[in-house]
Design an enzyme around this catalytic site. Structure first.
Site, PDB file in Angstrom:
ATOM      1  N   ALA A  84       0.819  -1.231   0.000  1.00  0.00           N
ATOM      2  CA  ALA A  84       0.000   0.000   0.000  1.00  0.00           C
ATOM      3  C   ALA A  84       0.844   1.269   0.000  1.00  0.00           C
ATOM      4  CB  ALA A  84      -0.940  -0.004   1.195  1.00  0.00           C
ATOM      5  N   SER A  85       2.152   1.127  -0.172  1.00  0.00           N
ATOM      6  CA  SER A  85       3.007   2.320  -0.141  1.00  0.00           C
ATOM      7  C   SER A  85       2.918   3.149  -1.417  1.00  0.00           C
ATOM      8  CB  SER A  85       4.461   1.900   0.095  1.00  0.00           C
ATOM      9  OG  SER A  85       4.825   0.873  -0.805  1.00  0.00           O
ATOM     10  N   TYR A 107       3.891 -13.871 -14.538  1.00  0.00           N
ATOM     11  CA  TYR A 107       2.902 -12.950 -13.965  1.00  0.00           C
ATOM     12  C   TYR A 107       1.476 -13.457 -14.244  1.00  0.00           C
ATOM     13  CZ  TYR A 107       0.560  -8.417 -13.119  1.00  0.00           C
ATOM     14  OH  TYR A 107      -0.257  -7.412 -12.666  1.00  0.00           O
TER      15      TYR A 107
HETATM   16  P1  NAP Z   1       3.325  -0.688  -8.009  1.00  0.00           P
HETATM   17  O1  NAP Z   1       2.995   0.740  -8.201  1.00  0.00           O
HETATM   18  O2  NAP Z   1       4.576  -1.244  -8.602  1.00  0.00           O
HETATM   19  O3  NAP Z   1       3.293  -0.993  -6.430  1.00  0.00           O
HETATM   20  C1  NAP Z   1       3.583  -2.278  -5.974  1.00  0.00           C
HETATM   21  C2  NAP Z   1       3.374  -2.320  -4.476  1.00  0.00           C
HETATM   22  O4  NAP Z   1       3.650  -3.659  -4.044  1.00  0.00           O
HETATM   23  C3  NAP Z   1       4.304  -1.394  -3.713  1.00  0.00           C
HETATM   24  O5  NAP Z   1       3.595  -0.822  -2.636  1.00  0.00           O
HETATM   25  C4  NAP Z   1       5.400  -2.341  -3.197  1.00  0.00           C
HETATM   26  O6  NAP Z   1       5.958  -1.934  -1.958  1.00  0.00           O
HETATM   27  C5  NAP Z   1       4.578  -3.591  -2.966  1.00  0.00           C
HETATM   28  N1  NAP Z   1       5.405  -4.802  -2.913  1.00  0.00           N
HETATM   29  C6  NAP Z   1       6.254  -5.288  -3.863  1.00  0.00           C
HETATM   30  N2  NAP Z   1       6.835  -6.417  -3.418  1.00  0.00           N
HETATM   31  C7  NAP Z   1       6.361  -6.633  -2.166  1.00  0.00           C
HETATM   32  C8  NAP Z   1       6.584  -7.641  -1.194  1.00  0.00           C
HETATM   33  N3  NAP Z   1       7.434  -8.652  -1.416  1.00  0.00           N
HETATM   34  N4  NAP Z   1       5.920  -7.549  -0.017  1.00  0.00           N
HETATM   35  C9  NAP Z   1       5.076  -6.521   0.230  1.00  0.00           C
HETATM   36  N5  NAP Z   1       4.823  -5.550  -0.653  1.00  0.00           N
HETATM   37  C10 NAP Z   1       5.463  -5.606  -1.839  1.00  0.00           C
HETATM   38  O7  NAP Z   1       2.154  -1.614  -8.570  1.00  0.00           O
HETATM   39  P2  NAP Z   1       0.610  -1.311  -8.874  1.00  0.00           P
HETATM   40  O8  NAP Z   1       0.492  -1.004 -10.306  1.00  0.00           O
HETATM   41  O9  NAP Z   1       0.050  -0.391  -7.865  1.00  0.00           O
HETATM   42  O10 NAP Z   1       0.022  -2.776  -8.670  1.00  0.00           O
HETATM   43  C11 NAP Z   1      -0.733  -3.166  -7.540  1.00  0.00           C
HETATM   44  C12 NAP Z   1      -1.370  -4.512  -7.848  1.00  0.00           C
HETATM   45  O11 NAP Z   1      -2.209  -4.377  -9.000  1.00  0.00           O
HETATM   46  C13 NAP Z   1      -0.365  -5.605  -8.189  1.00  0.00           C
HETATM   47  O12 NAP Z   1      -0.785  -6.831  -7.657  1.00  0.00           O
HETATM   48  C14 NAP Z   1      -0.408  -5.644  -9.704  1.00  0.00           C
HETATM   49  O13 NAP Z   1       0.000  -6.882 -10.203  1.00  0.00           O
HETATM   50  C15 NAP Z   1      -1.869  -5.354  -9.959  1.00  0.00           C
HETATM   51  N6  NAP Z   1      -2.137  -4.857 -11.305  1.00  0.00           N
HETATM   52  C16 NAP Z   1      -1.587  -3.685 -11.759  1.00  0.00           C
HETATM   53  C17 NAP Z   1      -1.873  -3.251 -13.041  1.00  0.00           C
HETATM   54  C18 NAP Z   1      -1.302  -1.979 -13.613  1.00  0.00           C
HETATM   55  O14 NAP Z   1      -1.485  -1.726 -14.819  1.00  0.00           O
HETATM   56  N7  NAP Z   1      -0.628  -1.132 -12.838  1.00  0.00           N
HETATM   57  C19 NAP Z   1      -2.708  -4.012 -13.864  1.00  0.00           C
HETATM   58  C20 NAP Z   1      -3.241  -5.194 -13.373  1.00  0.00           C
HETATM   59  C21 NAP Z   1      -2.951  -5.595 -12.083  1.00  0.00           C
HETATM   60  P3  NAP Z   1       7.361  -1.116  -1.804  1.00  0.00           P
HETATM   61  O15 NAP Z   1       7.304   0.060  -2.718  1.00  0.00           O
HETATM   62  O16 NAP Z   1       7.354  -0.736  -0.350  1.00  0.00           O
HETATM   63  O17 NAP Z   1       8.468  -2.062  -2.126  1.00  0.00           O
END
Ligand code: NAP
Length: 244
Positions: A9-10, A152
């Site tokens: 959630a960061s 993924y």
């Molecule tokens: P993001 O901006 O890259 O953020 C990822 C988050 O996951 C960060 O808060 C990170 O924390 C945390 N994280 C990574 N590894 C971790 C671990 N081992 N333990 C705990 N936390 C961890 O990604 P996002 O786009 O917001 O994606 C959020 C979710 O939506 C993911 O599951 C992603 O697969 C899904 N999703 C995203 C998209 C898209 O287009 N963006 C599309 C489909 C699905 P730190 O920064 O503290 O490391």
């Protein structure tokens, strides 16, 4: 007061989900891996703006022992979690033949094993209260498969199976389990894509725009709310029509 845990959630989607749940009146646990400052800043903003408790907790969700430790801190502070959003995720783009064993394990570990570890820790409290909601953030690529993202897509498809099976298992305890499958959402996760690819993805999206973290947070808020009280085991696509 009810408590929600949002993993990862960061930043990005998780951060918007944490805000949405705080707006609904939940005390919020903001899990993070590396982004300590951002997570703690978000906790402060939530506490100041929405007058609800917020706590940032560091934990690698792919490590079952760290997850157990995070839940014992949650137990001390809040008793347990009423809402769990399994959002933490990592992705990378490469051909299957170029995916190392470590990268495969990490992708499955964070996206899929993390949801298992957190749900396993969260459920005893939810079962004892006979209420709860678990939301798994999957992806449209878990629904249809993405070339150069087999690791993924596998993890995200796994989350859909996990959602459906667990929903059947815990329904008698009045616990609902649903998944949200986002389309293309502009977050750090998209930063490895060049401008042209992003423009193409936008064009391929029938609504002709990319999603925002708030679009996904609104869907999570709906599924958590009483308005979705008869919805469980479902996968809600939030993708601008990219896959229909
Ligand atoms: P993001 O901006 O890259 O953020 C990822 C988050 O996951 C960060 O808060 C990170 O924390 C945390 N994280 C990574 N590894 C971790 C671990 N081992 N333990 C705990 N936390 C961890 O990604 P996002 O786009 O917001 O994606 C959020 C979710 O939506 C993911 O599951 C992603 O697969 C899904 N999703 C995203 C998209 C898209 O287009 N963006 C599309 C489909 C699905 P730190 O920064 O503290 O490391």
């Amino acid at each position: 007061m009810k408590t929600a845990l949002v993993t990862g959630a960061s930043r990005g989607i998780g951060s918007a989900v944490a805000v949405a749940l705080a707006q609904m009146g939940y005390a919020v646990v903001i899990n993070y891996m590396k982004s300590k400052d951002r997570a703690e800043n978000l906790a402060k903003v939530i506490t100041d703006s929405y007058k609800t408790p917020a706590l940032a907790l560091q934990c690698d969700v792919s490590d079952s022992q760290q997850v157990a430790k995070m839940f014992s801190t949650i137990k001390e502070n809040f008793g347990g979690v009423d809402v769990l959003v399994n959002n933490a995720g990592v992705s990378s783009q490469k051909m299957l033949t170029d995916i190392s064993v470590e990268e495969w394990k990490k992708t499955i570990g964070v996206n899929l094993d993390g949801a298992f570890y957190c749900s396993k820790e969260a459920l005893p409290y939810m079962i004892s209260k006979k209420q709860g909601s678990i939301i798994n953030i999957s992806s449209m690529w878990g629904q249809v498969g993405a070339s150069c993202e087999v690791h993924y897509s596998t993890a995200k498809a796994g989350l859909i199976g996990f959602t459906k099976a667990l929903a059947k298992e815990v329904a008698l305890s009045n616990i609902r389990v649903n998944a949200v499958a986002p389309g293309v959402v502009m977050t750090d996760m998209m930063s490895s894509f060049d401008e042209n690819t992003v423009a193409e993805l936008k064009e391929e999206t029938p609504l002709q725009r990319l999603g925002t973290p708030k679009n996904i947070a609104d869907a999570v808020a709906f599924l958590v709310s009483d308005k979705a009280e008869f919805i469980t085991g479902q996968v809600l696509g939030v993708n601008g029509g990219f896959i229909i």
